[in-house]
Scaffold this active site. Structure first.
Site, PDB file in Angstrom:
ATOM      1  N   HIS A 223      -5.460   1.354   9.637  1.00 41.25           N
ATOM      2  CA  HIS A 223      -5.938  -0.028   9.552  1.00 41.25           C
ATOM      3  C   HIS A 223      -5.092  -1.028  10.342  1.00 41.25           C
ATOM      4  O   HIS A 223      -5.298  -2.235  10.202  1.00 41.25           O
ATOM      5  CB  HIS A 223      -6.030  -0.450   8.090  1.00 41.25           C
ATOM      6  CG  HIS A 223      -4.727  -0.364   7.341  1.00 41.25           C
ATOM      7  ND1 HIS A 223      -4.550  -0.904   6.093  1.00 41.25           N
ATOM      8  CD2 HIS A 223      -3.524   0.203   7.662  1.00 41.25           C
ATOM      9  CE1 HIS A 223      -3.321  -0.682   5.669  1.00 41.25           C
ATOM     10  NE2 HIS A 223      -2.677  -0.011   6.608  1.00 41.25           N
ATOM     11  N   HIS A 224      -4.146  -0.555  11.144  1.00 37.54           N
ATOM     12  CA  HIS A 224      -3.323  -1.471  11.950  1.00 37.54           C
ATOM     13  C   HIS A 224      -3.727  -1.465  13.426  1.00 37.54           C
ATOM     14  O   HIS A 224      -2.995  -2.012  14.256  1.00 37.54           O
ATOM     15  CB  HIS A 224      -1.842  -1.103  11.838  1.00 37.54           C
ATOM     16  CG  HIS A 224      -1.299  -1.171  10.453  1.00 37.54           C
ATOM     17  ND1 HIS A 224      -1.468  -2.270   9.636  1.00 37.54           N
ATOM     18  CD2 HIS A 224      -0.582  -0.272   9.725  1.00 37.54           C
ATOM     19  CE1 HIS A 224      -0.888  -2.040   8.473  1.00 37.54           C
ATOM     20  NE2 HIS A 224      -0.339  -0.836   8.499  1.00 37.54           N
ATOM     21  N   ALA A 225      -4.854  -0.868  13.751  1.00 38.28           N
ATOM     22  CA  ALA A 225      -5.320  -0.842  15.141  1.00 38.28           C
ATOM     23  C   ALA A 225      -6.187  -2.067  15.421  1.00 38.28           C
ATOM     24  O   ALA A 225      -7.058  -2.423  14.619  1.00 38.28           O
ATOM     25  CB  ALA A 225      -6.107   0.438  15.415  1.00 38.28           C
TER      26      ALA A 225
END
Length: 442
Positions: A223-225
Site C-alpha cells: 500500500h505504499h506504491a
C-alpha cells in the site's frame, strides 16, 4: 518496440530458469478463463465457472439448494511455475531487513491447518499468476512500469523502494500484484455465478450465503506504491490495481440496462487498511475517486514519508493496546456502515430501499501492529489481532459483499514465531469463520 524488448529480456531469463513468462502473463487476456489452475491443492471439489455480468446459469447445472457452501480461494506466490515445483526464490542481500521467507512459512502453516480441518466450505489453494502490463497500467504510470520491468530504475529509486533490482524480484512483484487481481476477480465472478444460479437480486439483503465468496492472497498489501514511484518495500499497489481491474471488468449498470442480470456491476469498493502504517499510496491513488473509499487505521507516530489523506484516517498513539484499538475500530466500522453514501430518496422525495454501500471489500491485514513486531509501534496482542480480524469479517458479512484478504506488513524480531502465527491466523480465522456458516448447511 521498447515494451517488446522488456518482455524479451524477461523471457530469456525465464527460459534459463526453466519456465515461461508469457504462459502466465495472459491469465486475464482476451476475456478468457480467469486463471490457470496449475499446482492446485484441491481441498473440496467445486463446480465453479467463470461468470460475467449478465450471464445466466441454468439451475439444472448446479445444486438445487437455495444455500451454497461458503467459498474461499487462497492464492500464494512462493513457488516457481515451471516443470517441477521449485522455490520462488528472491536472493536478498545479507542482513537485509525484509523477511522474504515469511511467505512460504505462512503458506505452509495455513495449508497444514486447513488440510487437517474438516472441510465445510469450498476451498482451494492456487498459484498467483503474473500481473499483465495492461492490468498494472490501470493504476500506474506506463513509463514507470516500463522502467521497473527493464531495470532502468535509478539507484535512488531502488533505495527508496528498499529492494535491489533483480529479474527475480520483477517476477515476484508481478505475482504479488497478479495474485490479488486474480483473487478479486475470482471472488466477484463466483458471487455473480451464485446470484444468477439462485435467481437472487444482489440489491436485496435476503441473498442467503451467496455473498460469502471470499478470496485471499498470502502476499500483497503493498500500500505504499504511488502512481509513478514506490517506497516502503512496495513497487506496485496490488490492491489498487485489483480495484481498478474490477471497476473496468464489472462496470456498474443502471437497473434498466439489462433486466435479466442479477448483478448490476460494481458501484463502490471499500479498502480497509489495518497495517501499522498509513495506506498512503492507496490514499493518493484514489484521491477524489468516489468509486473507491479508503479507510486506514494506523499508528500516529509511524510515518516514514509524507502523510496522505484517505477518505477516513484514524490515528492511534504509540503503545496503543487491545482495548483502545478494538473499541476504536468497532466504532468506525459501525460509522461507515451507517454512513449515507447514497441518496435513498426517489425523484418525489420518497424513501427508497437502501442500496448496498459497497459491492466489494479489500482487507489489508498487516500484523505489524503486534506487540512483538520489529517496525511497529503499537502493542496489540495475538488475541487482539484475532478480535480485529473478526470485526472485519463480521463487517463484510453485514455488508453482504465479497471480500479479499491481503497479507500486509509483519516484521519479526529474532523470534519469528509471533509474527508468523499472527499472519497465518488471519487466513486460518477467515477459513474458520466461513466454516461456521458451512456447518449450518451440511
Amino acid at each position: 518496440m521498447q515494451l517488446l524488448s522488456i518482455y524479451f529480456i524477461i523471457f530469456l531469463f525465464m527460459i534459463f530458469r526453466g519456465s515461461s513468462f508469457f504462459r502466465h502473463t495472459s491469465a486475464f487476456g482476451g476475456g478468457g478463463r480467469l486463471h490457470q489452475r496449475q499446482q492446485t491443492l484441491r481441498l473440496q471439489a467445486s463446480s465453479t465457472s467463470v461468470a460475467h455480468v449478465g450471464d445466466t446459469v441454468s439451475k439444472d447445472e448446479s445444486s438445487t439448494t437455495t444455500n451454497l457452501l461458503p467459498y474461499f480461494s487462497i492464492y500464494y506466490n512462493d513457488v516457481m511455475l515451471c516443470f517441477t515445483s521449485d522455490v520462488w526464490e528472491v536472493d536478498m542481500p545479507p542482513g537485509h531487513r525484509f523477511p522474504m521467507s515469511k511467505y512460504k512459512k505462512v503458506r505452509k502453516a495455513v495449508q497444514a491447518h486447513i488440510n487437517d480441518s474438516e472441510q465445510q466450505i469450498q476451498c482451494d489453494f492456487r498459484v498467483s499468476p503474473l500481473a499483465t502490463f495492461e492490468q498494472i497500467s490501470t493504476t500506474h504510470c506506463t513509463e514507470y512500469i516500463q522502467r521497473y520491468l527493464s531495470g532502468q530504475m535509478t539507484e535512488a529509486e531502488n533505495r527508496n523502494i528498499g529492494f535491489p533490482w533483480t529479474l527475480q524480484h520483477v517476477n515476484r512483484t508481478l505475482s504479488s500484484t497478479g495474485g490479488t487481481v486474480a483473487a478479486a476477480c475470482d471472488a466477484y465472478e463466483e458471487y455473480i455465478r451464485r446470484c444468477n444460479t439462485l435467481d437472487l437480486d444482489v440489491s436485496d439483503d435476503q441473498t442467503d450465503n451467496a455473498h460469502l465468496c471470499w478470496s485471499a492472497h498470502i502476499a500483497g498489501g503493498t500500500h505504499h506504491a504511488f502512481r509513478d514511484y514506490g517506497e516502503g518495500f512496495c513497487i506496485f499497489s496490488d490492491i489498487a490495481v485489483a480495484a481498478n481491474v474490477l471497476l473496468q471488468k464489472f462496470p456498474h449498470q443502471s437497473s434498466t440496462a439489462d433486466p435479466t442480470t442479477k448483478s448490476k456491476g460494481i458501484r463502490r469498493i471499500l479498502i480497509i487498511d489495518l497495517d501499522v502504517h498509513q495506506g498512503n499510496g492507496n490514499a493518493a491513488l484514489f484521491q477524489g475517486n468516489d468509486k473507491v473509499q479508503t479507510f486506514s487505521v494506523h499508528c500516529r507516530s509511524n510515518y516514514f514519508s509524507k502523510k496522505e489523506h484517505s477518505d477516513l484516517d484514524i490515528e492511534l498513539p504509540a503503545g496503543c493496546t487491545d482495548d483502545t484499538y478494538l473499541t476504536t475500530l468497532k466504532h468506525w466500522l459501525r460509522r461507515i456502515e451507517e454512513h449515507p453514501f447514497d441518496d435513498d430518496s426517489d425523484q418525489q422525495g420518497k424513501k427508497c430501499q437502501r442500496q448496498k454501500p459497497f459491492d466489494f471489500i479489500f482487507y489489508q491485514a498487516g500484523v505489524d501492529i503486534h506487540k512483538d513486531d520489529r517496525l511497529g509501534r503499537l502493542s496489540i496482542s495475538q488475541e487482539g489481532i484475532s478480535k480485529r480480524n473478526h470485526l472485519v469479517f463480521d463487517f463484510a458479512d453485514r455488508m453482504r459483499a465479497p471480500l479479499v484478504i491481503c497479507m500486509g506488513g509483519g516484521y519479526p524480531k529474532d523470534d519469528w514465531a509471533p509474527i508468523l502465527t499472527a499472519h497465518a491466523g488471519v487466513y486460518i480465522e477467515a477459513h474458520q469463520y466461513l466454516s461456521s456458516f458451512g456447518r449450518d448447511l451440511t
